[in-house]
Enzyme design. Structure first.
Site, short mmCIF file in Angstrom:
data_model
loop_
_atom_site.label_atom_id
_atom_site.label_comp_id
_atom_site.label_asym_id
_atom_site.label_seq_id
_atom_site.Cartn_x
_atom_site.Cartn_y
_atom_site.Cartn_z
N LYS A 127 0.72 -1.21 0.04
CA LYS A 127 -0.06 -0.11 -0.01
C LYS A 127 0.84 1.26 0.16
O LYS A 127 0.68 2.19 -0.86
CB LYS A 127 -0.90 0.05 1.28
CG LYS A 127 -2.50 -0.51 1.04
CD LYS A 127 -3.16 -0.30 2.37
CE LYS A 127 -4.43 -0.90 1.99
NZ LYS A 127 -5.33 -1.02 3.31
N THR B 112 -11.08 -2.57 12.78
CA THR B 112 -11.81 -3.19 13.97
C THR B 112 -12.91 -4.36 13.50
O THR B 112 -13.88 -3.99 13.70
CB THR B 112 -12.19 -2.13 15.01
OG1 THR B 112 -13.14 -1.21 14.46
CG2 THR B 112 -10.88 -1.60 15.79
N HIS C 36 -34.53 3.98 2.42
CA HIS C 36 -34.59 3.33 1.18
C HIS C 36 -34.59 1.95 1.22
O HIS C 36 -33.58 1.30 1.72
CB HIS C 36 -33.36 3.75 0.39
CG HIS C 36 -33.39 5.44 0.17
ND1 HIS C 36 -34.18 5.94 -0.77
CD2 HIS C 36 -32.65 6.37 0.40
CE1 HIS C 36 -33.93 7.12 -0.84
NE2 HIS C 36 -32.97 7.64 -0.08
N CYS D 102 -19.09 -0.88 8.24
CA CYS D 102 -19.34 -0.66 9.29
C CYS D 102 -20.72 -1.00 10.25
O CYS D 102 -20.68 -1.58 11.24
CB CYS D 102 -19.45 1.09 9.44
SG CYS D 102 -18.05 1.96 8.93
P1 NAD Z 1 -9.00 -0.47 6.59
O1 NAD Z 1 -9.10 -1.81 6.77
O2 NAD Z 1 -9.63 -0.11 5.29
O3 NAD Z 1 -7.69 -0.08 6.76
C1 NAD Z 1 -7.27 -0.27 8.05
C2 NAD Z 1 -5.47 -0.09 7.59
O4 NAD Z 1 -4.84 -0.26 8.91
C3 NAD Z 1 -4.99 -1.32 6.70
O5 NAD Z 1 -4.22 -0.75 5.57
C4 NAD Z 1 -3.78 -2.02 7.57
O6 NAD Z 1 -2.80 -2.67 6.88
C5 NAD Z 1 -3.50 -0.87 8.43
N1 NAD Z 1 -2.83 -1.31 9.88
C6 NAD Z 1 -3.35 -2.33 10.66
N2 NAD Z 1 -2.50 -2.35 11.77
C7 NAD Z 1 -1.56 -1.24 11.80
C8 NAD Z 1 -0.37 -0.82 12.24
N3 NAD Z 1 -0.12 -1.63 13.52
N4 NAD Z 1 0.47 -0.16 11.86
C9 NAD Z 1 0.22 0.40 10.55
N5 NAD Z 1 -0.92 0.08 9.95
C10 NAD Z 1 -1.85 -0.74 10.35
O7 NAD Z 1 -10.18 0.04 7.49
P2 NAD Z 1 -10.94 1.11 7.50
O8 NAD Z 1 -12.13 0.95 6.50
O9 NAD Z 1 -10.22 2.23 7.09
O10 NAD Z 1 -11.41 1.16 8.79
C11 NAD Z 1 -10.68 1.88 10.15
C12 NAD Z 1 -11.75 2.04 11.19
O11 NAD Z 1 -12.48 3.30 10.88
C13 NAD Z 1 -12.48 0.89 11.56
O12 NAD Z 1 -12.53 0.86 13.13
C14 NAD Z 1 -13.92 1.33 11.05
O13 NAD Z 1 -14.84 0.73 11.83
C15 NAD Z 1 -13.85 2.77 11.04
N6 NAD Z 1 -14.68 3.43 10.14
C16 NAD Z 1 -14.70 3.02 9.09
C17 NAD Z 1 -15.46 3.79 7.93
C18 NAD Z 1 -15.39 3.29 6.70
O14 NAD Z 1 -16.36 3.83 5.98
N7 NAD Z 1 -14.84 2.51 6.02
C19 NAD Z 1 -16.21 4.98 8.44
C20 NAD Z 1 -16.22 5.23 9.87
C21 NAD Z 1 -15.46 4.52 10.82
#
Ligand code: NAD
Length: 446
Positions: free
Chosen positions: A35, A86, A258, A267
């Protein structure tokens, strides 16, 4: 201010790029070397509208950088954000906090001057306190509120509209236990103060709960209208008119009404389940949310049955053209997407699948391999299929040329799980058309 953002996923990358665009100096760090390599080469590893330009302009301005080295990212940082995944823990549905805790340990070892550690990931009540305890264990020399602080700043952005949501949010929620952390977060979000965005400062535990309460409420609204849709089908009513009729009441509001195949995505499914588990653990069960989880799971599983009915009750040897695989339009994200329940059920029933999605084909191939056929466009998917199944409402499917579609399908049958087409128009075009919560339409045939 200087920011380190841990995790360059949908949330970390968008938040990092937007903080840089606010004028802060941001270093995004990820463990996933591929990435970071792509980002360093100017490629965006996810599909999110506008993100490529935002990243490029902030990299060019020297405000945004990428690395796999947390030490480099944290050098001089005022705040380090944890934006790692998470997911649901296998087996019990609690949030899996292993990535958050691993990141906390790594951060602890690297804190030099006062730093605010901010959980942006969605984390259950009490996680901030646990992160604080982890840091203290690794670094007994540091005192919370003096050497470091742990704050909660849940993210509410929606994939597909993430940049706008981050820059023009309905509100920002910050959970803090001391004024030093509050001052840092206030400074980070100062551009939004100028826009008069409400910034809700609250205790850490309250902030953690706000995120789950918000997602559970929205998931409940969707599930409510989905059940109304089922009732509409039985009594001959139209769920879109019901949604409009109730949504115009300002106490209810028109958003998230909807009807469709059940909510999916990265999420709502995991967050509703995690809230259920937290509430059970604390002896205050959230029965409404428990019902929402159960109803939604069953709904996603039942959707293949609608396709079976539409083709006369037997799918074996039939070909289903699926339009849309991502959990919603404008993203390539397929986490918990309805398509992940629908496709296996259709295959199980003996159907062949020709699928298209503008952005999620690569992701789909990881799930289904060569069990389905991947098509370059919607019309290629329709070619020789017995039924069109619309699963995700991408704009390009809304604008489908119906005459051309009818010419390509073996049978003029459409199952529309997003109510994007007008029943009368479809009947005129000669289709057997079924949608969600609206009377099924048979074509006017001579
Ligand atoms: P994701 O899986 O797309 O990204 C997480 C990233 O963290 C990955 O690239 C992974 O390689 C990296 N990672 C994990 N452990 C690591 C470490 N120790 N050091 C460095 N990098 C590390 O996840 P996401 O969709 O961005 O979601 C992240 C959080 O935000 C979750 O808790 C999710 O519930 C929350 N969230 C997501 C959204 C959404 O729309 N995707 C919206 C609001 C909140």
């Amino acid at each position: 201010m200087r920011v380190a953002m841990i995790g360059t996923g949908y949330v970390g990358l968008v938040s990092g790029a937007c903080f840089a665009d606010f004028g802060h100096s941001v270093v995004c760090v990820d463990k996933d070397e591929s990435k970071i390599e792509r980002l360093l080469n100017g490629e965006i590893p996810i599909f999110e509208p506008g993100l490529d330009e935002l990243v490029a302009s902030n990299v060019a301005a020297g405000r945004l950088a990428f690395t796999t080295d947390l030490k480099e990212a944290m050098a001089g940082a005022d705040a380090v954000f944890i934006a790692v995944g998470t997911p649901s823990r296998r087996g019990d549905g609690h949030a899996d906090l292993s990535y958050v805790y691993a990141a906390s340990e790594e951060i602890a070892a690297l804190i030099a001057d006062y730093t605010v550690v901010v959980t942006k990931s969605t984390v259950p009540v009490g996680t901030g306190a646990e992160v604080e305890a982890i840091i203290q264990k690794v670094r007994p020399d540091l005192t919370p509120g003096a050497g470091f602080s742990v704050a909660s700043n849940p993210e509410f952005l929606r994939e597909g509209a993430a940049i706008d949501d981050f820059k023009r949010p309905d509100r920002v929620v910050c959970g803090v236990e001391d004024d030093k952390a509050k001052d840092v977060l206030a400074e980070l979000y100062r551009p939004l103060f100028l826009n008069e965005t409400p910034i809700v400062f609250t205790a850490r535990v309250t902030s953690e709960l706000i995120k789950y309460a918000a997602n559970a409420f929205l998931a409940t609204k969707i599930t409510f209208i989905n059940e109304m849709a089922d009732l509409c089908e039985q009594v001959g009513a139209d769920v879109q008119a019901v949604a409009r009729g109730i949504g115009l009441d300002k106490r209810i509001g028109s958003k998230f009404l909807h009807a469709g195949p059940g909510y999916g995505g990265s999420c709502f499914p995991k967050d509703t389940l995690a809230l259920v588990r937290t509430a059970q653990q604390y002896g205050a069960p959230v029965k409404i949310v428990e019902a929402v989880v159960e109803v939604n799971d069953a709904r996603k599983k039942s959707m293949a049955g609608r396709v079976k009915d539409a083709v006369g009750g037997d799918l074996s040897g039939k070909t289903v053209a699926i339009l849309g695989l991502a959990f919603k339009p404008n993203t390539d994200d397929m986490r918990d997407a309805p398509s992940l329940d629908i496709i296996p059920a259709l295959l199980e029933a003996g159907a062949g699948i020709r699928a298209h999605d503008p952005e999620a084909m690569e992701e789909a191939a990881r799930h289904f391999g060569d069990r389905i056929t991947y098509c370059h466009g919607p019309y290629e998917a329709l070619d020789g299929a017995d039924v069109l199944l619309l699963v995700t409402e991408w704009d390009e499917y809304r604008a489908l040329d119906l005459d051309r579609a009818r010419g390509m399908l073996k049978q003029p049958v459409i199952v529309d799980l997003r109510n994007v087409y007008r029943p009368a128009e479809l009947a005129r075009a000669g289709f057997d058309y079924s949608s969600i919560g609206r009377p099924a339409i048979q074509p006017a045939r001579p």
